[in-house]
Structures are given as structure tokens and as C-alpha cells.
Scaffold this active site. Structure first.
Site, PDB file in Angstrom:
ATOM      1  N   ILE A  21       0.815  -1.216   0.000  1.00  0.00           N
ATOM      2  CA  ILE A  21       0.000   0.000   0.000  1.00  0.00           C
ATOM      3  C   ILE A  21       0.851   1.270   0.000  1.00  0.00           C
ATOM      4  O   ILE A  21       0.314   2.380   0.024  1.00  0.00           O
ATOM      5  CB  ILE A  21      -0.993   0.022   1.190  1.00  0.00           C
ATOM      6  CG1 ILE A  21      -0.267  -0.143   2.531  1.00  0.00           C
ATOM      7  CG2 ILE A  21      -2.065  -1.033   1.006  1.00  0.00           C
ATOM      8  CD1 ILE A  21      -1.160   0.017   3.746  1.00  0.00           C
ATOM      9  N   GLY A  66       8.549   3.685   0.572  1.00  0.00           N
ATOM     10  CA  GLY A  66       9.342   4.789   1.080  1.00  0.00           C
ATOM     11  C   GLY A  66      10.783   4.637   0.658  1.00  0.00           C
ATOM     12  O   GLY A  66      11.134   3.733  -0.105  1.00  0.00           O
ATOM     13  N   GLY A  90      12.015   1.319   2.632  1.00  0.00           N
ATOM     14  CA  GLY A  90      11.230   0.101   2.745  1.00  0.00           C
ATOM     15  C   GLY A  90       9.849   0.211   2.143  1.00  0.00           C
ATOM     16  O   GLY A  90       9.550   1.124   1.375  1.00  0.00           O
ATOM     17  N   THR A  91       9.003  -0.733   2.518  1.00  0.00           N
ATOM     18  CA  THR A  91       7.681  -0.885   1.920  1.00  0.00           C
ATOM     19  C   THR A  91       6.631  -1.047   2.998  1.00  0.00           C
ATOM     20  O   THR A  91       6.914  -1.594   4.069  1.00  0.00           O
ATOM     21  CB  THR A  91       7.684  -2.133   1.003  1.00  0.00           C
ATOM     22  OG1 THR A  91       8.801  -2.046   0.116  1.00  0.00           O
ATOM     23  CG2 THR A  91       6.418  -2.252   0.195  1.00  0.00           C
ATOM     24  N   ASP A 100      -1.504  15.689  -6.965  1.00  0.00           N
ATOM     25  CA  ASP A 100      -0.082  16.018  -6.915  1.00  0.00           C
ATOM     26  C   ASP A 100       0.331  16.772  -5.653  1.00  0.00           C
ATOM     27  O   ASP A 100       1.309  17.491  -5.646  1.00  0.00           O
ATOM     28  CB  ASP A 100       0.307  16.840  -8.148  1.00  0.00           C
ATOM     29  CG  ASP A 100      -0.456  18.159  -8.214  1.00  0.00           C
ATOM     30  OD1 ASP A 100      -0.035  19.028  -8.978  1.00  0.00           O
ATOM     31  OD2 ASP A 100      -1.447  18.301  -7.503  1.00  0.00           O
TER      32      ASP A 100
END
Length: 297
Positions: free
Chosen positions: A31, A34, A37-38, A117
């Protein structure tokens, strides 16, 4: 953590899955991503709830982050408990990774509710669309006045005098002091960021153009303007102007929580929060613009 832009729906690596299963977590989809990591969605079988699992790779992360900022982040999250903050559940460390288990904000992030954005990914929404604040990667503990009775010099370390020198965050949300590389008051830099977020929420665009640092610095020195085609109350404009100004004149968090426009949206007077902030934000004895905030005893 939020269910914002799904960056990939790749299978969970077996190394992650085996560690998480050992602790009772069934890993789901990605979801978020970064620098280090994830973030995965996961199901905690022991409590039968959905959670977010932030997986930080020690190989990708810098030494400074692993040794300084990550321990601070975990320390801060452990003690913070508030209905408008993402809850921290558990941290698991292995030789190669750190797993942080957090409350899952099932409504995604505020970014999706404005336009695509803007960087508002750290304001998340639960399933009832209540805002929850996430990401305490650059948070730190600052002693309050109440704990400092032994040393007169320490009594001055409050929200008016404490300075930081960690230059972090996105340019668009950073106060002029940070952009200039000066030691800054972190409490006042936070209220500047709040002003940027409030402006963005009501105008649907950022108040400053962050594509050019020189231009950005020039813009932050001037009073922010509002588009004429938006109907914004003067009370709301006043609050934005009080936050997006130079540090010597900038509103503190206590000013904000007592602001008439903010109070208008509160179901009840935040008396307890005001009392705590008054204790923390008592200014030094030297007269200044906040002298009226001192507690009368």
C-alpha cells in the site's frame, strides 16, 4: 498507515512472509513505498484485525536513520495515544529488517481527497473519514516544563526556546528558517506546516511554488494571498496568515487550539488540551508577544 496509491501488487517476499507468519500476521498487498522500505496491508490473526506493516530494510537505510531517527520514531510512537494519531502496535527486528506494525487507515490519505499532486500523505483517514496523523520519522521527545524543577537553565527549554538543527521534510511544507539552514524552533516550524496544510485544504493547491528554491525563499518572506474565486471566511484566512509568517510573529499550537475558527469545529471546548499546552508553552520571564499565555496562579 493509509491505503493510498497502490504502487504494486507484487507477491510478498517469502522472507517477509515467514517472519510475519511466525508472529501471527498474514501479509497482503503493498500500500506504499518509502526510501528505506515498503508498507503492506496485513491481517493479524490473533486479534482478527487488519493492520499496516512498515518493513524497513537495514541494507537500504542509512546508518543515521537506523541509529538515530528510527529508534526515536519507535520511542515516540510507543508513548503517543490519541484518537487523531495512527496507533503503534509492535516493532519486530531481525538481522536484516525492522517491522513496524501500525493501525491501518482504511480510508486512504487526504491527498486523494484534494488533488493528485499534493504531499498530504501523512494525513490519513479511517473508515469513518476521521483524520489520523501518521509518520513520526523525524519526531523527538522534548522535556516539558513540569519535569524541570532542579535546574533553572533547563526550565527555559519549552516551546518558545528549544531549537533544532535537523533539516528535514519537504520544501513545500518547510518554514523559512529551515529553508535558510538556521537553527529553528520545532514547535513553530510545525505550526508553519499546519498553515501550509490548512491553505491547501481550503484552496486545493499549495501556497508556495517549491520547484525553485530561490523563488520559494522569496515567496515565504511575503504574506500569502488567496485566490479571489474561492469563498473563504476571514476567520480561516486570519489563521492561515498567523501561521504562515515569520517565527517572531507566528502562532503557537496554543494560539491555534484557542483560535475562534478552530473552536467553531470542536464538539466541546478542549479544556484539558489547553491546560496541558499552557503548562508546556509558558514563556520565559522576559516579556514577549506570548506573555499573555502564562498561567495565572
Amino acid at each position: 498507515m493509509g491505503k493510498g496509491d497502490t504502487l504494486e501488487i507484487a507477491p510478498t517476499p517469502s522472507a517477509y512472509r515467514s517472519v510475519m507468519e511466525e508472529y501471527g500476521y498474514e501479509m497482503g498487498k503493498v500500500i506504499g513505498n518509502g526510501s528505506y522500505g515498503t508498507v503492506y496491508e496485513a491481517y493479524y490473526t490473533k486479534q482478527k484485525v487488519m493492520v499496516a506493516v512498515k518493513i524497513i530494510s537495514k541494507k537500504k537505510a542509512s546508518e543515521d536513520y537506523l541509529n538515530k531517527f528510527l529508534p526515536r520514531e519507535i520511542q515516540v510512537m510507543k508513548v503517543l495515544r490519541h484518537k487523531y494519531l495512527i496507533n503503534f502496535y509492535q516493532a519486530i527486528e531481525t538481522t536484516s529488517r525492522v517491522y513496524i506494525i501500525l493501525e491501518l487507515a482504511q480510508g486512504g490519505d487526504v491527498l486523494e481527497w484534494i488533488q493528485r499532486d499534493l504531499k498530504l500523505e501523512n494525513l490519513l483517514l479511517d473508515k469513518r473519514e476521521n483524520v489520523k496523523i501518521s509518520d513520526f520519522g523525524f519526531a523527538k521527545m522534548v522535556p516539558s516544563n513540569q519535569r524541570m524543577h532542579s535546574s533553572p537553565s533547563y526550565r527555559q527549554m519549552n516551546c518558545f526556546t528549544h531549537l533544532s538543527q535537523t533539516y528535514c521534510g519537504s520544501f513545500a511544507y518547510a518554514c523559512p528558517e529551515i529553508l535558510l539552514g538556521l537553527p529553528y524552533n520545532p514547535f513553530l516550524s510545525d505550526t508553519w506546516s499546519m498553515g501550509v496544510i490548512l491553505y491547501t485544504l481550503v484552496v486545493a493547491r499549495l501556497p508556495f511554488d517549491d520547484t525553485n528554491l530561490k523563488k520559494l525563499l522569496k515567496e515565504t518572506q511575503k504574506e500569502v494571498t488567496f485566490p479571489s474565486n474561492y469563498s473563504i471566511s476571514q476567520e480561516c484566512k486570519n489563521l492561515v496568515l498567523q501561521t504562515l509568517c515569520q517565527a517572531t510573529k507566528r502562532a503557537t499550537i496554543l494560539d491555534i487550539i484557542k483560535d475562534p475558527w478552530v473552536l467553531k469545529f470542536q464538539p466541546e471546548q478542549p479544556t484539558h488540551e489547553i491546560r496541558l499546552l499552557e503548562a508546556m508553552c509558558q514563556p520565559p520571564s522576559t516579556p514577549n508577544r506570548h506573555q499573555s499565555l502564562e498561567i495565572n496562579t
